[in-house]
Scaffold this motif. Structure first.
Motif, PDB file in Angstrom:
ATOM      1  N   THR A 125       0.702  -1.087  -0.065  1.00 31.02           N
ATOM      2  CA  THR A 125      -0.167  -0.029  -0.061  1.00 31.02           C
ATOM      3  C   THR A 125       0.941   1.312  -0.020  1.00 31.02           C
ATOM      4  OG1 THR A 125       0.104  -0.166   2.454  1.00 31.02           O
ATOM      5  CG2 THR A 125      -2.045  -1.099   1.154  1.00 31.02           C
ATOM      6  N   ASP A 126       0.294   2.309   0.063  1.00 28.71           N
ATOM      7  CA  ASP A 126       1.106   3.458  -0.120  1.00 28.71           C
ATOM      8  C   ASP A 126       0.426   4.757   0.559  1.00 28.71           C
ATOM      9  OD1 ASP A 126       2.798   5.622  -0.963  1.00 28.71           O
ATOM     10  OD2 ASP A 126       1.739   6.241  -2.722  1.00 28.71           O
ATOM     11  N   PRO A 127       0.946   4.612   2.219  1.00 30.11           N
ATOM     12  CA  PRO A 127       2.044   4.095   2.526  1.00 30.11           C
ATOM     13  C   PRO A 127       2.137   2.990   3.143  1.00 30.11           C
ATOM     14  CG  PRO A 127       1.245   5.712   4.035  1.00 30.11           C
ATOM     15  CD  PRO A 127       0.464   5.868   3.001  1.00 30.11           C
ATOM     16  N   ALA A 128       3.173   2.346   3.540  1.00 29.24           N
ATOM     17  CA  ALA A 128       3.296   1.248   4.435  1.00 29.24           C
ATOM     18  C   ALA A 128       4.027   1.356   5.786  1.00 29.24           C
ATOM     19  CB  ALA A 128       3.240  -0.202   3.839  1.00 29.24           C
ATOM     20  N   ASP A 129       3.499   1.393   7.071  1.00 31.70           N
ATOM     21  CA  ASP A 129       4.540   1.736   7.914  1.00 31.70           C
ATOM     22  C   ASP A 129       4.934   0.629   8.772  1.00 31.70           C
ATOM     23  OD1 ASP A 129       4.511   4.579   7.410  1.00 31.70           O
ATOM     24  OD2 ASP A 129       3.255   5.057   9.172  1.00 31.70           O
ATOM     25  N   VAL A 130       6.244   0.234   8.958  1.00 29.77           N
ATOM     26  CA  VAL A 130       6.496  -0.894   9.605  1.00 29.77           C
ATOM     27  C   VAL A 130       7.100  -0.621  10.993  1.00 29.77           C
ATOM     28  CG1 VAL A 130       8.036  -3.206   9.675  1.00 29.77           C
ATOM     29  CG2 VAL A 130       6.705  -2.391   7.650  1.00 29.77           C
ATOM     30  N   SER A 131       7.054  -1.161  11.956  1.00 31.50           N
ATOM     31  CA  SER A 131       7.595  -0.730  13.275  1.00 31.50           C
ATOM     32  C   SER A 131       8.328  -2.202  13.679  1.00 31.50           C
ATOM     33  CB  SER A 131       6.342  -0.704  14.373  1.00 31.50           C
ATOM     34  OG  SER A 131       5.598   0.411  14.167  1.00 31.50           O
ATOM     35  N   TYR A 132       9.455  -1.814  14.252  1.00 33.46           N
ATOM     36  CA  TYR A 132      10.624  -2.760  14.640  1.00 33.46           C
ATOM     37  C   TYR A 132      10.917  -2.575  16.172  1.00 33.46           C
ATOM     38  CZ  TYR A 132      11.647  -2.208   9.599  1.00 33.46           C
ATOM     39  OH  TYR A 132      11.557  -2.184   8.305  1.00 33.46           O
ATOM     40  N   ARG A 133      10.856  -3.647  16.753  1.00 35.85           N
ATOM     41  CA  ARG A 133      11.533  -3.679  18.073  1.00 35.85           C
ATOM     42  C   ARG A 133      12.567  -4.662  18.131  1.00 35.85           C
ATOM     43  NH1 ARG A 133       7.703  -3.431  23.227  1.00 35.85           N
ATOM     44  NH2 ARG A 133       7.732  -1.095  22.881  1.00 35.85           N
ATOM     45  N   ILE A 134      13.763  -4.120  18.390  1.00 37.16           N
ATOM     46  CA  ILE A 134      15.062  -4.944  18.181  1.00 37.16           C
ATOM     47  C   ILE A 134      15.640  -5.138  19.487  1.00 37.16           C
ATOM     48  CG2 ILE A 134      17.012  -4.693  16.872  1.00 37.16           C
ATOM     49  CD1 ILE A 134      15.530  -2.797  15.034  1.00 37.16           C
ATOM     50  N   ASP A 135      16.332  -6.113  19.629  1.00 37.37           N
ATOM     51  CA  ASP A 135      17.153  -6.529  20.863  1.00 37.37           C
ATOM     52  C   ASP A 135      18.771  -6.247  20.741  1.00 37.37           C
ATOM     53  OD1 ASP A 135      18.135  -8.320  19.318  1.00 37.37           O
ATOM     54  OD2 ASP A 135      17.926 -10.106  20.553  1.00 37.37           O
ATOM     55  N   ARG A 136      19.151  -5.393  19.956  1.00 37.63           N
ATOM     56  CA  ARG A 136      20.545  -4.912  19.919  1.00 37.63           C
ATOM     57  C   ARG A 136      20.519  -3.734  19.361  1.00 37.63           C
ATOM     58  NH1 ARG A 136      24.344  -8.726  16.778  1.00 37.63           N
ATOM     59  NH2 ARG A 136      25.900  -7.120  17.856  1.00 37.63           N
ATOM     60  N   ALA A 137      21.508  -3.106  19.877  1.00 36.65           N
ATOM     61  CA  ALA A 137      21.853  -1.528  19.329  1.00 36.65           C
ATOM     62  C   ALA A 137      22.513  -1.619  18.199  1.00 36.65           C
ATOM     63  CB  ALA A 137      23.053  -0.995  20.324  1.00 36.65           C
ATOM     64  N   HIS A 138      22.050  -0.886  17.161  1.00 32.80           N
ATOM     65  CA  HIS A 138      22.414  -0.888  15.794  1.00 32.80           C
ATOM     66  C   HIS A 138      24.052  -0.783  15.689  1.00 32.80           C
ATOM     67  CE1 HIS A 138      22.949   0.633  11.538  1.00 32.80           C
ATOM     68  NE2 HIS A 138      22.476  -0.794  11.334  1.00 32.80           N
ATOM     69  N   ASP A 139      24.820  -1.770  14.903  1.00 31.08           N
ATOM     70  CA  ASP A 139      26.227  -1.425  14.773  1.00 31.08           C
ATOM     71  C   ASP A 139      26.262  -1.625  13.328  1.00 31.08           C
ATOM     72  OD1 ASP A 139      28.830  -1.792  14.205  1.00 31.08           O
ATOM     73  OD2 ASP A 139      29.155  -3.214  15.916  1.00 31.08           O
ATOM     74  N   PRO A 140      26.445  -0.515  12.436  1.00 24.25           N
ATOM     75  CA  PRO A 140      26.388  -0.790  10.970  1.00 24.25           C
ATOM     76  C   PRO A 140      27.535  -1.784  10.436  1.00 24.25           C
ATOM     77  CG  PRO A 140      26.396   1.362  11.661  1.00 24.25           C
ATOM     78  CD  PRO A 140      26.500   0.635  12.922  1.00 24.25           C
ATOM     79  N   SER A 141      28.538  -2.058  11.151  1.00 23.27           N
ATOM     80  CA  SER A 141      29.579  -3.058  10.764  1.00 23.27           C
ATOM     81  C   SER A 141      29.068  -4.266  10.841  1.00 23.27           C
ATOM     82  CB  SER A 141      30.957  -2.663  11.778  1.00 23.27           C
ATOM     83  OG  SER A 141      30.692  -3.344  13.060  1.00 23.27           O
ATOM     84  N   GLU A 142      28.026  -4.448  11.340  1.00 25.54           N
ATOM     85  CA  GLU A 142      27.457  -6.042  11.498  1.00 25.54           C
ATOM     86  C   GLU A 142      26.423  -6.338  10.641  1.00 25.54           C
ATOM     87  OE1 GLU A 142      28.521  -7.472  15.823  1.00 25.54           O
ATOM     88  OE2 GLU A 142      26.503  -6.463  15.731  1.00 25.54           O
ATOM     89  N   ASP A 143      25.954  -5.135   9.634  1.00 28.79           N
ATOM     90  CA  ASP A 143      24.843  -5.406   8.896  1.00 28.79           C
ATOM     91  C   ASP A 143      25.370  -6.206   7.681  1.00 28.79           C
ATOM     92  OD1 ASP A 143      23.385  -3.299  10.047  1.00 28.79           O
ATOM     93  OD2 ASP A 143      23.857  -1.744   8.595  1.00 28.79           O
ATOM     94  N   VAL A 144      24.429  -7.281   7.282  1.00 24.32           N
ATOM     95  CA  VAL A 144      24.527  -8.014   6.221  1.00 24.32           C
ATOM     96  C   VAL A 144      23.112  -7.892   5.345  1.00 24.32           C
ATOM     97  CG1 VAL A 144      24.466 -10.574   5.569  1.00 24.32           C
ATOM     98  CG2 VAL A 144      25.716  -9.977   7.672  1.00 24.32           C
ATOM     99  N   THR A 145      23.286  -7.858   4.006  1.00 24.37           N
ATOM    100  CA  THR A 145      22.145  -7.570   3.190  1.00 24.37           C
ATOM    101  C   THR A 145      22.669  -8.717   1.906  1.00 24.37           C
ATOM    102  OG1 THR A 145      22.323  -5.279   3.566  1.00 24.37           O
ATOM    103  CG2 THR A 145      20.898  -5.925   1.549  1.00 24.37           C
ATOM    104  N   ILE A 146      21.408  -9.385   1.493  1.00 25.61           N
ATOM    105  CA  ILE A 146      21.437 -10.384   0.796  1.00 25.61           C
ATOM    106  C   ILE A 146      20.383  -9.829  -0.389  1.00 25.61           C
ATOM    107  CG2 ILE A 146      20.795 -12.908   0.012  1.00 25.61           C
ATOM    108  CD1 ILE A 146      21.089 -13.175   3.162  1.00 25.61           C
ATOM    109  N   ALA A 147      20.694 -10.319  -1.593  1.00 23.98           N
ATOM    110  CA  ALA A 147      20.078  -9.401  -2.818  1.00 23.98           C
ATOM    111  C   ALA A 147      18.594 -10.070  -2.591  1.00 23.98           C
ATOM    112  CB  ALA A 147      20.706 -10.209  -4.058  1.00 23.98           C
ATOM    113  N   TYR A 148      17.722  -9.260  -2.667  1.00 24.52           N
ATOM    114  CA  TYR A 148      16.195  -9.379  -2.803  1.00 24.52           C
ATOM    115  C   TYR A 148      15.822 -10.017  -3.776  1.00 24.52           C
ATOM    116  CZ  TYR A 148      15.205  -6.088  -6.573  1.00 24.52           C
ATOM    117  OH  TYR A 148      15.169  -5.608  -7.838  1.00 24.52           O
ATOM    118  N   ASP A 149      16.434 -10.251  -5.092  1.00 30.18           N
ATOM    119  CA  ASP A 149      16.066 -11.020  -6.179  1.00 30.18           C
ATOM    120  C   ASP A 149      17.039 -11.892  -6.313  1.00 30.18           C
ATOM    121  OD1 ASP A 149      18.246  -9.568  -6.849  1.00 30.18           O
ATOM    122  OD2 ASP A 149      17.566  -8.553  -8.567  1.00 30.18           O
TER     123      ASP A 149
END
Length: 182
Positions: A125-149
């Motif tokens: 939909t336009d828009p769509a809001d997603v709320s996240y509750r996360i158990d660790r502080a964000h550390d960009p050095s640990e970000d892993v991304t896998i191709a969505y396609d």
């Protein structure tokens, strides 16, 4: 609130509230520490709440955290999303399984995603809001991304992909990600 295990992803849970609706709209409890605790989720482990807003067709993902991983509780607070979880925990009985959910602001269902699982979604939909509750502080050095396609994952995104971030555009395949982490 009813808690339902997700059979295809060990440790994943759906928290299904009972919205109270009337002519004004609705009221819904979206989190209850006692219910989370009773389902085996430590409510005190959550350190950060975040929200994203996406326009129709946007894909965000597939993301996970390296190291100790990151558990999260996600909910579409407004609009609707096609939500995807992929179990990437080698020791999990559901390793490599995928599960798809339609999360909606109408139902306010929350999805608990255990650490070690990749997560992404597409805004329906336009828009769509997603709320996240996360158990660790964000550390960009640990970000892993896998191709969505990634053809190996073959995620059946329901709409044409309209926008993705530069990070997601440049993401390696699952096989490339796993080669690097070994």
């Amino acid at each position: 609130m009813r808690v339902t295990p997700v059979p295809r992803i060990a440790g994943a849970l759906l928290f299904q509230p009972t919205p109270h609706a009337d002519e004004r709209g609705f009221f819904s409890r979206t989190f209850d520490a006692d219910i989370a605790r009773g389902a085996g989720v430590d409510p005190d482990s959550f350190l950060q709440d975040s929200i994203s807003r996406s326009v129709k067709g946007v894909v965000r993902g597939m993301h996970l955290r390296a190291g100790a991983g990151e558990s999260k509780l996600v909910r579409c607070s407004y609009g609707e999303v096609f939500d995807v979880v992929v179990d990437l925990r080698p020791d999990s009985p559901t390793y490599r399984n995928q599960e798809y959910f339609e999360l909606s602001g109408q139902t306010q269902v929350s999805l608990y995603i255990p650490a070690g699982c990749a997560h992404g979604f597409q805004a329906l939909t336009d828009p769509a809001d997603v709320s996240y509750r996360i158990d660790r502080a964000h550390d960009p050095s640990e970000d892993v991304t896998i191709a969505y396609d990634d053809p190996e994952l073959a995620i059946p995104w329901p709409l044409p992909v309209t926008l993705i971030s530069e990070r997601d555009k440049q993401a390696p395949t699952l096989a490339e990600t796993q080669r690097v982490s070994r």
